[in-house]
Design a protein around this motif. Structure first.
Motif, PDB file in Angstrom:
ATOM      1  N   TYR A   1       0.830  -1.205   0.000  1.00 51.69           N
ATOM      2  CA  TYR A   1       0.000   0.000   0.000  1.00 51.69           C
ATOM      3  C   TYR A   1       0.866   1.258   0.000  1.00 51.69           C
ATOM      4  N   ALA A   2       1.913   1.275   0.820  1.00 54.86           N
ATOM      5  CA  ALA A   2       2.826   2.423   0.843  1.00 54.86           C
ATOM      6  C   ALA A   2       3.504   2.595  -0.511  1.00 54.86           C
ATOM      7  N   GLY A   3       3.867   1.471  -1.145  1.00 53.43           N
ATOM      8  CA  GLY A   3       4.443   1.550  -2.480  1.00 53.43           C
ATOM      9  C   GLY A   3       3.477   2.123  -3.497  1.00 53.43           C
ATOM     10  N   CYS A   4       2.215   1.758  -3.367  1.00 50.45           N
ATOM     11  CA  CYS A   4       1.195   2.298  -4.274  1.00 50.45           C
ATOM     12  C   CYS A   4       1.047   3.805  -4.096  1.00 50.45           C
TER      13      CYS A   4
ATOM     14  N   PHE B   1      10.352   8.841  -6.184  1.00 50.91           N
ATOM     15  CA  PHE B   1       9.089   8.234  -5.745  1.00 50.91           C
ATOM     16  C   PHE B   1       8.840   6.906  -6.461  1.00 50.91           C
ATOM     17  N   TYR B   2       9.180   6.836  -7.733  1.00 51.71           N
ATOM     18  CA  TYR B   2       9.038   5.561  -8.432  1.00 51.71           C
ATOM     19  C   TYR B   2       9.990   4.513  -7.848  1.00 51.71           C
TER      20      TYR B   2
ATOM     21  N   ALA C   1      10.800  -0.309  -4.365  1.00 55.09           N
ATOM     22  CA  ALA C   1      11.417  -0.831  -3.140  1.00 55.09           C
ATOM     23  C   ALA C   1      10.354  -1.329  -2.156  1.00 55.09           C
ATOM     24  N   LEU C   2       9.299  -0.561  -1.983  1.00 57.81           N
ATOM     25  CA  LEU C   2       8.243  -0.954  -1.041  1.00 57.81           C
ATOM     26  C   LEU C   2       7.454  -2.148  -1.562  1.00 57.81           C
TER      27      LEU C   2
ATOM     28  N   LEU D   1       8.548   2.092 -15.411  1.00 59.06           N
ATOM     29  CA  LEU D   1       8.663   3.355 -14.688  1.00 59.06           C
ATOM     30  C   LEU D   1       9.972   4.066 -15.026  1.00 59.06           C
ATOM     31  N   VAL D   2      11.043   3.310 -15.225  1.00 58.78           N
ATOM     32  CA  VAL D   2      12.304   3.903 -15.673  1.00 58.78           C
ATOM     33  C   VAL D   2      12.112   4.576 -17.033  1.00 58.78           C
TER      34      VAL D   2
END
Length: 303
Positions: free
Chosen positions: A184-187, A229-230, A235-236, A261-262
């Motif tokens: 969820y934190a990663g989202c 942020f990406y 990571a999360l 994302l990169v």
């Protein structure tokens, strides 16, 4: 083509064929811009598929309907609250409420109608998932005001837009909350990244009228900020998958979405009027890649 059609619609030809009132109501609920409900729906899929109960197509069908209806209701509420601000921003000045083509009274009626569709979807869920879904309403109601009080309204949007992860998961199981918290934190980090890209379109107007955004806060370091942020999202997500299934091959399922994302950051060009919107919309594919990773991890003996 009618100038009353908002500039970033994805279905300009279809919307232009509608009579004025249905056209305005469709635009008010953002039916012409499906990227929004895709981005609301994908976290629901993450939760359902990571839970490891198979495809669950019927459940996902209900959640898709709920995403479309509640995204529409949320946008209407946002437009009602932001009508005076929207009039001062070039991209939003032609929105139905801001332009005066739809009254606030009619907008409230349309919001209620879509909320009733959301209620129908809510009743299909078990009580635990219902309570979690209802808990999001306070976040949704507060969101339009965040751009007035914080430089990071994108963080609040992240909490709102990815809540479906918790709903989808809690419909099927009630454990592994440490792993789910990390995902969820990663989202949330993912949303901050892509909504900063979206906010690049309005930086000049937002600065003039006093609207705060992460795109303005990052200033000339916007590429580095979005990349950070990406990176945090990946990571999360990796941490969450590892907590759920400690297997390096499970974590490697994130490689495709990480590469996507990169690519977004590497090809982002804020000076090109069309580029930020195109990169923002490409997150429907980022969501699809993350959903595929969740399905593989969740349905390969995890948990």
């Amino acid at each position: 083509m009618s100038e009353e059609i908002v500039p970033d619609t994805e279905h300009r030809g279809l919307i232009a064929r509608l009579p004025q009132l249905p056209r305005d109501l469709a635009q008010l609920a953002r039916f012409d811009r499906p990227i929004g409900w895709w981005l609301l729906f994908w976290p629901c899929v993450f939760g359902v598929w990571l839970a490891g109960a198979g495809p669950q197509f019927a459940l996902l069908g209900w959640l898709l309907l709920g995403s479309i209806a509640m995204r529409g209701a949320g946008c209407i509420f946002n437009d009602i609250v932001d009508a005076d601000l929207d009039k001062q921003v070039a991209r939003t000045a032609v929105r139905p409420v801001a332009s005066g083509r739809v009254s606030k009274k009619l907008a409230w009626g349309w919001l209620i109608a879509l909320s009733l569709v959301g209620l129908l979807v809510l009743l299909q869920l078990r009580i635990e998932a219902q309570l979690i879904a209802l808990a999001s309403l306070a976040l949704v109601a507060a969101y339009p005001f965040m751009k007035r009080i914080t430089w990071w309204p994108q963080a609040w949007l992240g909490m709102v837009f990815t809540w479906g992860l918790l709903v989808g998961w809690s419909e099927l199981r009630w454990d592994n909350w440490d792993a789910l918290a990390a995902i969820y934190a990663g989202c949330i980090a993912w949303v901050i990244g892509f909504d900063t890209i979206y906010a690049l379109q309005d930086r000049e107007d937002d600065a003039l009228v006093g609207i705060k955004s992460s795109a303005l806060r990052m200033g000339g370091k916007v590429h580095a900020g979005i990349a950070a942020f990406y990176a945090a999202a990946i990571a999360l997500w990796s941490l969450g998958i590892w907590l759920y299934r400690p297997d390096i091959f499970a974590v490697l399922t994130l490689l495709p979405v990480a590469l996507h994302l990169v690519w977004q950051v590497a090809t982002l060009d804020p000076a090109d009027p069309d580029n930020p919107l195109e990169r923002f919309r490409s997150n429907r594919w980022a969501g699809a890649l993350m959903a595929a990773a969740c399905f593989i991890v969740g349905n390969a003996g995890a948990g």
